[in-house]
Design a protein around this motif. Sequence first.
Motif, PDB file in Angstrom:
ATOM      1  N   PHE A 114       0.836  -1.196   0.000  1.00 39.11           N
ATOM      2  CA  PHE A 114       0.000   0.000   0.000  1.00 39.11           C
ATOM      3  C   PHE A 114       0.876   1.254   0.000  1.00 39.11           C
ATOM      4  O   PHE A 114       0.551   2.246  -0.646  1.00 39.11           O
ATOM      5  CB  PHE A 114      -0.950   0.028   1.204  1.00 39.11           C
ATOM      6  CG  PHE A 114      -1.954   1.147   1.098  1.00 39.11           C
ATOM      7  CD1 PHE A 114      -2.997   1.058   0.196  1.00 39.11           C
ATOM      8  CD2 PHE A 114      -1.840   2.296   1.862  1.00 39.11           C
ATOM      9  CE1 PHE A 114      -3.908   2.095   0.061  1.00 39.11           C
ATOM     10  CE2 PHE A 114      -2.747   3.334   1.737  1.00 39.11           C
ATOM     11  CZ  PHE A 114      -3.788   3.236   0.828  1.00 39.11           C
ATOM     12  N   GLY A 162     -10.115   3.736   1.508  1.00 39.17           N
ATOM     13  CA  GLY A 162      -8.804   4.354   1.274  1.00 39.17           C
ATOM     14  C   GLY A 162      -8.243   4.977   2.538  1.00 39.17           C
ATOM     15  O   GLY A 162      -7.062   4.837   2.848  1.00 39.17           O
ATOM     16  N   GLY A 163      -9.094   5.653   3.281  1.00 38.68           N
ATOM     17  CA  GLY A 163      -8.643   6.318   4.516  1.00 38.68           C
ATOM     18  C   GLY A 163      -8.231   5.319   5.579  1.00 38.68           C
ATOM     19  O   GLY A 163      -7.281   5.560   6.334  1.00 38.68           O
ATOM     20  N   THR A 164      -8.918   4.202   5.652  1.00 42.13           N
ATOM     21  CA  THR A 164      -8.554   3.188   6.638  1.00 42.13           C
ATOM     22  C   THR A 164      -7.173   2.620   6.328  1.00 42.13           C
ATOM     23  O   THR A 164      -6.325   2.474   7.221  1.00 42.13           O
ATOM     24  CB  THR A 164      -9.610   2.059   6.662  1.00 42.13           C
ATOM     25  OG1 THR A 164     -10.875   2.655   6.977  1.00 42.13           O
ATOM     26  CG2 THR A 164      -9.268   1.004   7.700  1.00 42.13           C
ATOM     27  N   LEU A 166      -4.855   4.161   4.607  1.00 40.38           N
ATOM     28  CA  LEU A 166      -3.897   5.262   4.820  1.00 40.38           C
ATOM     29  C   LEU A 166      -3.536   5.390   6.296  1.00 40.38           C
ATOM     30  O   LEU A 166      -2.357   5.497   6.659  1.00 40.38           O
ATOM     31  CB  LEU A 166      -4.507   6.565   4.300  1.00 40.38           C
ATOM     32  CG  LEU A 166      -3.637   7.818   4.352  1.00 40.38           C
ATOM     33  CD1 LEU A 166      -2.560   7.774   3.264  1.00 40.38           C
ATOM     34  CD2 LEU A 166      -4.473   9.091   4.179  1.00 40.38           C
ATOM     35  N   MET A 167      -4.542   5.414   7.160  1.00 44.58           N
ATOM     36  CA  MET A 167      -4.295   5.626   8.586  1.00 44.58           C
ATOM     37  C   MET A 167      -3.619   4.420   9.230  1.00 44.58           C
ATOM     38  O   MET A 167      -2.805   4.548  10.123  1.00 44.58           O
ATOM     39  CB  MET A 167      -5.621   5.906   9.307  1.00 44.58           C
ATOM     40  CG  MET A 167      -6.229   7.249   8.954  1.00 44.58           C
ATOM     41  SD  MET A 167      -5.201   8.638   9.522  1.00 44.58           S
ATOM     42  CE  MET A 167      -6.102  10.019   8.794  1.00 44.58           C
ATOM     43  N   VAL A 170       0.042   3.730   6.475  1.00 44.83           N
ATOM     44  CA  VAL A 170       0.963   4.806   6.109  1.00 44.83           C
ATOM     45  C   VAL A 170       1.201   5.729   7.303  1.00 44.83           C
ATOM     46  O   VAL A 170       2.320   5.861   7.783  1.00 44.83           O
ATOM     47  CB  VAL A 170       0.437   5.605   4.895  1.00 44.83           C
ATOM     48  CG1 VAL A 170       1.407   6.728   4.543  1.00 44.83           C
ATOM     49  CG2 VAL A 170       0.251   4.676   3.706  1.00 44.83           C
ATOM     50  N   PHE A 171       0.154   6.368   7.811  1.00 50.88           N
ATOM     51  CA  PHE A 171       0.352   7.295   8.933  1.00 50.88           C
ATOM     52  C   PHE A 171       0.413   6.568  10.278  1.00 50.88           C
ATOM     53  O   PHE A 171       0.916   7.111  11.245  1.00 50.88           O
ATOM     54  CB  PHE A 171      -0.771   8.339   8.954  1.00 50.88           C
ATOM     55  CG  PHE A 171      -0.743   9.272   7.780  1.00 50.88           C
ATOM     56  CD1 PHE A 171       0.430   9.539   7.093  1.00 50.88           C
ATOM     57  CD2 PHE A 171      -1.904   9.901   7.349  1.00 50.88           C
ATOM     58  CE1 PHE A 171       0.449  10.406   6.003  1.00 50.88           C
ATOM     59  CE2 PHE A 171      -1.889  10.765   6.265  1.00 50.88           C
ATOM     60  CZ  PHE A 171      -0.718  11.011   5.596  1.00 50.88           C
ATOM     61  N   ARG A 172      -0.141   5.346  10.326  1.00 48.61           N
ATOM     62  CA  ARG A 172      -0.151   4.561  11.563  1.00 48.61           C
ATOM     63  C   ARG A 172      -0.679   5.377  12.748  1.00 48.61           C
ATOM     64  O   ARG A 172      -0.050   5.502  13.795  1.00 48.61           O
ATOM     65  CB  ARG A 172       1.256   4.009  11.855  1.00 48.61           C
ATOM     66  CG  ARG A 172       1.779   3.112  10.726  1.00 48.61           C
ATOM     67  CD  ARG A 172       3.121   2.479  11.059  1.00 48.61           C
ATOM     68  NE  ARG A 172       4.169   3.455  11.320  1.00 48.61           N
ATOM     69  CZ  ARG A 172       4.825   4.118  10.386  1.00 48.61           C
ATOM     70  NH1 ARG A 172       4.563   3.916   9.098  1.00 48.61           N
ATOM     71  NH2 ARG A 172       5.762   4.979  10.708  1.00 48.61           N
TER      72      ARG A 172
ATOM     73  N   LEU B 121       5.707   9.008   3.801  1.00 47.31           N
ATOM     74  CA  LEU B 121       5.224   7.740   4.320  1.00 47.31           C
ATOM     75  C   LEU B 121       6.298   6.761   4.741  1.00 47.31           C
ATOM     76  O   LEU B 121       6.087   5.979   5.662  1.00 47.31           O
ATOM     77  CB  LEU B 121       4.343   7.085   3.259  1.00 47.31           C
ATOM     78  CG  LEU B 121       4.983   6.940   1.878  1.00 47.31           C
ATOM     79  CD1 LEU B 121       5.616   5.572   1.746  1.00 47.31           C
ATOM     80  CD2 LEU B 121       3.929   7.097   0.822  1.00 47.31           C
ATOM     81  N   HIS B 127       4.650  10.207  11.060  1.00 47.56           N
ATOM     82  CA  HIS B 127       3.883   9.695  12.181  1.00 47.56           C
ATOM     83  C   HIS B 127       4.105  10.582  13.413  1.00 47.56           C
ATOM     84  O   HIS B 127       3.170  10.911  14.141  1.00 47.56           O
ATOM     85  CB  HIS B 127       4.284   8.249  12.491  1.00 47.56           C
ATOM     86  CG  HIS B 127       3.583   7.705  13.688  1.00 47.56           C
ATOM     87  ND1 HIS B 127       4.150   7.711  14.936  1.00 47.56           N
ATOM     88  CD2 HIS B 127       2.335   7.207  13.845  1.00 47.56           C
ATOM     89  CE1 HIS B 127       3.277   7.206  15.793  1.00 47.56           C
ATOM     90  NE2 HIS B 127       2.185   6.894  15.158  1.00 47.56           N
ATOM     91  N   ASN B 159     -10.613   8.285   9.342  1.00 45.13           N
ATOM     92  CA  ASN B 159     -10.412   7.573   8.088  1.00 45.13           C
ATOM     93  C   ASN B 159     -11.230   8.204   6.960  1.00 45.13           C
ATOM     94  O   ASN B 159     -10.786   8.245   5.805  1.00 45.13           O
ATOM     95  CB  ASN B 159     -10.754   6.095   8.251  1.00 45.13           C
ATOM     96  CG  ASN B 159      -9.853   5.424   9.276  1.00 45.13           C
ATOM     97  OD1 ASN B 159      -9.039   6.076   9.912  1.00 45.13           O
ATOM     98  ND2 ASN B 159     -10.007   4.132   9.427  1.00 45.13           N
ATOM     99  N   GLY B 162      -9.157  11.378   6.036  1.00 41.97           N
ATOM    100  CA  GLY B 162      -7.920  10.988   5.350  1.00 41.97           C
ATOM    101  C   GLY B 162      -8.209  10.398   3.982  1.00 41.97           C
ATOM    102  O   GLY B 162      -7.544  10.718   2.996  1.00 41.97           O
ATOM    103  N   GLY B 163      -9.220   9.543   3.917  1.00 44.15           N
ATOM    104  CA  GLY B 163      -9.552   8.898   2.658  1.00 44.15           C
ATOM    105  C   GLY B 163     -10.079   9.882   1.626  1.00 44.15           C
ATOM    106  O   GLY B 163      -9.817   9.745   0.429  1.00 44.15           O
ATOM    107  N   LEU B 166      -7.097  11.627   0.278  1.00 45.82           N
ATOM    108  CA  LEU B 166      -6.339  10.690  -0.566  1.00 45.82           C
ATOM    109  C   LEU B 166      -6.990  10.513  -1.940  1.00 45.82           C
ATOM    110  O   LEU B 166      -6.324  10.598  -2.979  1.00 45.82           O
ATOM    111  CB  LEU B 166      -6.265   9.331   0.155  1.00 45.82           C
ATOM    112  CG  LEU B 166      -5.440   8.227  -0.510  1.00 45.82           C
ATOM    113  CD1 LEU B 166      -3.949   8.500  -0.363  1.00 45.82           C
ATOM    114  CD2 LEU B 166      -5.763   6.852   0.091  1.00 45.82           C
ATOM    115  N   MET B 167      -8.292  10.282  -1.948  1.00 42.80           N
ATOM    116  CA  MET B 167      -8.991  10.038  -3.211  1.00 42.80           C
ATOM    117  C   MET B 167      -9.086  11.304  -4.057  1.00 42.80           C
ATOM    118  O   MET B 167      -9.024  11.239  -5.278  1.00 42.80           O
ATOM    119  CB  MET B 167     -10.398   9.493  -2.939  1.00 42.80           C
ATOM    120  CG  MET B 167     -10.412   8.103  -2.349  1.00 42.80           C
ATOM    121  SD  MET B 167      -9.792   6.862  -3.531  1.00 42.80           S
ATOM    122  CE  MET B 167      -9.787   5.405  -2.489  1.00 42.80           C
TER     123      MET B 167
END
Lengths: 200, 200
Positions: A114, A162-164, A166-167, A170-172, B121, B127, B159, B162-163, B166-167
Amino acid sequence: MSRDASEPRGPGRRPAGQDTRGAVLRAAREEFAEKGVDGASMRSIARRAGVDPGTVRHWFANREELVAASVIPRELNPAEQIRILSAPGLTGLGRRIAETVLGAWDEEGGPARFRILVAGLSSTDMHDVLAPILERSVIPTVSDLVPDPDPRRFVLVLNLLGGTLLMRHVFRIEPTASLPLEVLVATVGDAIQRALEDPL
Amino acid sequence: MSRDASEPRGPGRRPAGQDTRGAVLRAAREEFAEKGVDGASMRSIARRAGVDPGTVRHWFANREELVAASVIPRELNPAEQIRILSAPGLTGLGRRIAETVLGAWDEEGGPARFRILVAGLSSTDMHDVLAPILERSVIPTVSDLVPDPDPRRFVLVLNLLGGTLLMRHVFRIEPTASLPLEVLVATVGDAIQRALEDPL
């Protein structure tokens, strides 16, 4: 890797029977991770894999195909997969989608893939890889099941997924980063279901 | 840029009165975009900005501060901002959050900044920048307003935001990519509101 052994072998300098396609994919993932999707060429990937560029092209007709194969886990065919997930109907579809998508990226190597996918961001390639999958196969297939397929529903579904990712990868960022997969699937899956069904 | 003119000036080789802080930020954004957050150093950013490293450190105590200032639009203070958004209470909070967050990244330069943020990332820096803001100021502030502040609510809220970014700005996938901002704010904002309030 055993599944690749039964696939037809390609040309190239590697001994017969070795997993040439797998070696190309591994080399591609390393190149994309190091140089980004834009920085990597078919030629540099071939060199890293120890094959000639023609061998890479034997397995992957163009860069888009190679990028897609590098970032989509388990070598799923997304168009086929969404048809399978949709077959039982709208009931429970949210959790089935969440389980498949989030589960696939939670596998070994998934987070790294990802991150490669997201690292392709400066490139138009990644858009060219994802847009056909999402806009032309996933959304139309799901639309057929939804009584009111307003585009805003798909804004929420795709952005939640996508956000799930990403978090989590990627950003954790907590609480998403370390939630057990089954809790995440239930939480995000139920939100997807509401986005598909609830009055707007 | 005029707001920077009223800020205290730092040392360095640039003529007095020039927007040194702004020049450092612009150089940082260029470096991050080209080399990634891990590849850019305080020294390389100073060189690009035409100042000495001490000048960079005068304005930004460390790399984390510089990264945060580079990617957060409008130089908002997120902890302060979330207190302002929360002050009127839970009613309408979802749309207020969506409008502020999505609106800020929709501004000129916003998409590029989000791409820089995501490009960090491979680094733990990003982070370290985001986690304190989200986990230690945004979530606790909003939690105080929510009758049942289950962590799963914040999974969905963060999420979704963030999503959506991202999108819209990285993958540019429809329907999120080209939806008018006000429709996006209403759609995502109402989903945030439901995530905060609805029974789990």
